[in-house]
Design a protein around this motif. Structure first.
Motif, PDB file in Angstrom:
ATOM      1  N   MET A  68      -6.538  28.553  -0.442  1.00  0.00           N
ATOM      2  CA  MET A  68      -5.761  29.978  -0.846  1.00  0.00           C
ATOM      3  C   MET A  68      -7.088  30.846  -1.021  1.00  0.00           C
ATOM      4  N   LYS A  69      -6.480  32.072  -0.752  1.00  0.00           N
ATOM      5  CA  LYS A  69      -7.247  33.488  -0.980  1.00  0.00           C
ATOM      6  C   LYS A  69      -6.610  34.297  -1.934  1.00  0.00           C
ATOM      7  N   LEU A  70      -7.290  34.589  -3.140  1.00  0.00           N
ATOM      8  CA  LEU A  70      -6.617  35.486  -3.981  1.00  0.00           C
ATOM      9  C   LEU A  70      -7.524  36.813  -3.694  1.00  0.00           C
ATOM     10  N   LEU A  71      -6.679  37.933  -3.880  1.00  0.00           N
ATOM     11  CA  LEU A  71      -7.357  39.234  -3.969  1.00  0.00           C
ATOM     12  C   LEU A  71      -6.675  39.933  -5.179  1.00  0.00           C
ATOM     13  N   LEU A  72      -7.865  40.144  -6.152  1.00  0.00           N
ATOM     14  CA  LEU A  72      -7.310  41.016  -7.364  1.00  0.00           C
ATOM     15  C   LEU A  72      -7.457  42.185  -7.374  1.00  0.00           C
ATOM     16  N   ASP A  73      -6.230  42.983  -8.049  1.00  0.00           N
ATOM     17  CA  ASP A  73      -6.352  44.276  -8.159  1.00  0.00           C
ATOM     18  C   ASP A  73      -7.474  44.901  -8.926  1.00  0.00           C
ATOM     19  N   SER A  74      -7.563  46.158  -8.508  1.00  0.00           N
ATOM     20  CA  SER A  74      -8.697  46.842  -9.324  1.00  0.00           C
ATOM     21  C   SER A  74      -8.482  46.814 -10.811  1.00  0.00           C
ATOM     22  N   HIS A  75      -7.356  46.979 -11.636  1.00  0.00           N
ATOM     23  CA  HIS A  75      -7.211  46.939 -13.130  1.00  0.00           C
ATOM     24  C   HIS A  75      -7.507  45.376 -13.710  1.00  0.00           C
ATOM     25  N   ILE A  76      -7.936  44.183 -12.811  1.00  0.00           N
ATOM     26  CA  ILE A  76      -8.381  43.195 -13.142  1.00  0.00           C
ATOM     27  C   ILE A  76      -9.960  42.855 -12.980  1.00  0.00           C
ATOM     28  N   CYS A  89     -13.068  26.887  -9.234  1.00  0.00           N
ATOM     29  CA  CYS A  89     -11.876  26.323  -8.422  1.00  0.00           C
ATOM     30  C   CYS A  89     -12.339  26.149  -6.744  1.00  0.00           C
ATOM     31  N   ARG A  90     -12.290  24.847  -6.579  1.00  0.00           N
ATOM     32  CA  ARG A  90     -12.825  24.521  -5.302  1.00  0.00           C
ATOM     33  C   ARG A  90     -11.606  24.727  -4.333  1.00  0.00           C
ATOM     34  N   GLY A  91     -12.106  25.277  -3.316  1.00  0.00           N
ATOM     35  CA  GLY A  91     -11.097  25.574  -1.976  1.00  0.00           C
ATOM     36  C   GLY A  91     -10.396  26.944  -2.515  1.00  0.00           C
ATOM     37  N   LEU A  92     -10.890  27.552  -3.283  1.00  0.00           N
ATOM     38  CA  LEU A  92      -9.944  28.866  -3.695  1.00  0.00           C
ATOM     39  C   LEU A  92     -11.325  29.814  -3.435  1.00  0.00           C
ATOM     40  N   LYS A  93     -10.555  30.923  -2.494  1.00  0.00           N
ATOM     41  CA  LYS A  93     -11.768  32.192  -2.319  1.00  0.00           C
ATOM     42  C   LYS A  93     -10.878  33.339  -3.197  1.00  0.00           C
ATOM     43  N   ALA A  94     -11.830  33.761  -3.918  1.00  0.00           N
ATOM     44  CA  ALA A  94     -11.192  34.806  -4.835  1.00  0.00           C
ATOM     45  C   ALA A  94     -12.204  36.377  -4.840  1.00  0.00           C
ATOM     46  N   LEU A  95     -11.564  37.473  -4.697  1.00  0.00           N
ATOM     47  CA  LEU A  95     -12.168  38.663  -4.344  1.00  0.00           C
ATOM     48  C   LEU A  95     -11.629  39.632  -5.135  1.00  0.00           C
ATOM     49  N   HIS A  96     -12.466  40.465  -5.656  1.00  0.00           N
ATOM     50  CA  HIS A  96     -11.896  41.691  -6.425  1.00  0.00           C
ATOM     51  C   HIS A  96     -11.672  42.982  -5.180  1.00  0.00           C
ATOM     52  N   LEU A  97     -10.679  43.598  -5.446  1.00  0.00           N
ATOM     53  CA  LEU A  97     -10.387  44.636  -4.581  1.00  0.00           C
ATOM     54  C   LEU A  97     -11.599  45.509  -4.169  1.00  0.00           C
ATOM     55  N   ALA A 131      -3.211  42.802   3.118  1.00  0.00           N
ATOM     56  CA  ALA A 131      -3.574  41.548   2.632  1.00  0.00           C
ATOM     57  C   ALA A 131      -2.811  40.466   2.966  1.00  0.00           C
ATOM     58  N   ALA A 132      -1.549  40.736   3.507  1.00  0.00           N
ATOM     59  CA  ALA A 132      -0.689  39.532   3.894  1.00  0.00           C
ATOM     60  C   ALA A 132      -1.123  39.382   5.350  1.00  0.00           C
ATOM     61  N   ARG A 133      -1.261  40.193   6.081  1.00  0.00           N
ATOM     62  CA  ARG A 133      -1.653  40.016   7.487  1.00  0.00           C
ATOM     63  C   ARG A 133      -2.972  39.268   7.455  1.00  0.00           C
ATOM     64  N   GLU A 134      -3.918  39.414   6.518  1.00  0.00           N
ATOM     65  CA  GLU A 134      -5.097  38.555   6.419  1.00  0.00           C
ATOM     66  C   GLU A 134      -5.099  37.352   5.921  1.00  0.00           C
ATOM     67  N   GLY A 135      -3.585  36.873   5.106  1.00  0.00           N
ATOM     68  CA  GLY A 135      -3.503  35.659   4.471  1.00  0.00           C
ATOM     69  C   GLY A 135      -4.038  35.715   3.057  1.00  0.00           C
ATOM     70  N   TRP A 136      -4.264  36.875   2.466  1.00  0.00           N
ATOM     71  CA  TRP A 136      -4.508  36.983   1.039  1.00  0.00           C
ATOM     72  C   TRP A 136      -3.111  37.064   0.034  1.00  0.00           C
ATOM     73  N   THR A 137      -3.183  36.579  -1.051  1.00  0.00           N
ATOM     74  CA  THR A 137      -2.272  36.770  -2.101  1.00  0.00           C
ATOM     75  C   THR A 137      -2.811  37.855  -2.985  1.00  0.00           C
ATOM     76  N   PHE A 138      -2.022  38.782  -3.212  1.00  0.00           N
ATOM     77  CA  PHE A 138      -2.720  40.145  -3.965  1.00  0.00           C
ATOM     78  C   PHE A 138      -1.907  39.808  -5.431  1.00  0.00           C
ATOM     79  N   VAL A 139      -3.100  39.704  -6.313  1.00  0.00           N
ATOM     80  CA  VAL A 139      -2.842  39.424  -7.697  1.00  0.00           C
ATOM     81  C   VAL A 139      -2.786  40.835  -8.442  1.00  0.00           C
TER      82      VAL A 139
END
Length: 74
Positions: free
Chosen positions: A1-9, A21-29, A49-57
């Motif tokens: 799973m890939k999480l893309l965190l919004d700028s206010h996080i 979290c193993r297997g989790l990729k998380a990036l800040h915007l 983000a959707a095109r690249e398979g990221w879940t936008f948080v």
């Protein structure tokens, strides 16, 4: 799973998620694509983000919720 965190996080949240979290990729915007999307609109970020398979948080219910409703209806 890939999480893309919004700028206010806090960017530290992405770092901790990635470490704990193993297997989790998380990036800040700010770290996604070298800052280029930091001030982009939510519709543009969500679509890319959707095109690249990221879940936008985000906590942004004001703009994201209506946008997702419109997308679901179409």
């Amino acid at each position: 799973m890939k999480l893309l965190l919004d700028s206010h996080i806090a960017a530290a949240v992405a770092l901790q998620l990635a470490k704990r979290c193993r297997g989790l990729k998380a990036l800040h915007l700010r770290d996604w694509r070298e800052w280029r999307w930091l001030n982009a609109s939510d519709p543009l970020i969500l679509a890319e983000a959707a095109r690249e398979g990221w879940t936008f948080v985000t906590y942004d219910l004001r703009t994201v919720t209506p946008l997702l409703r419109r997308w679901a209806e179409t």
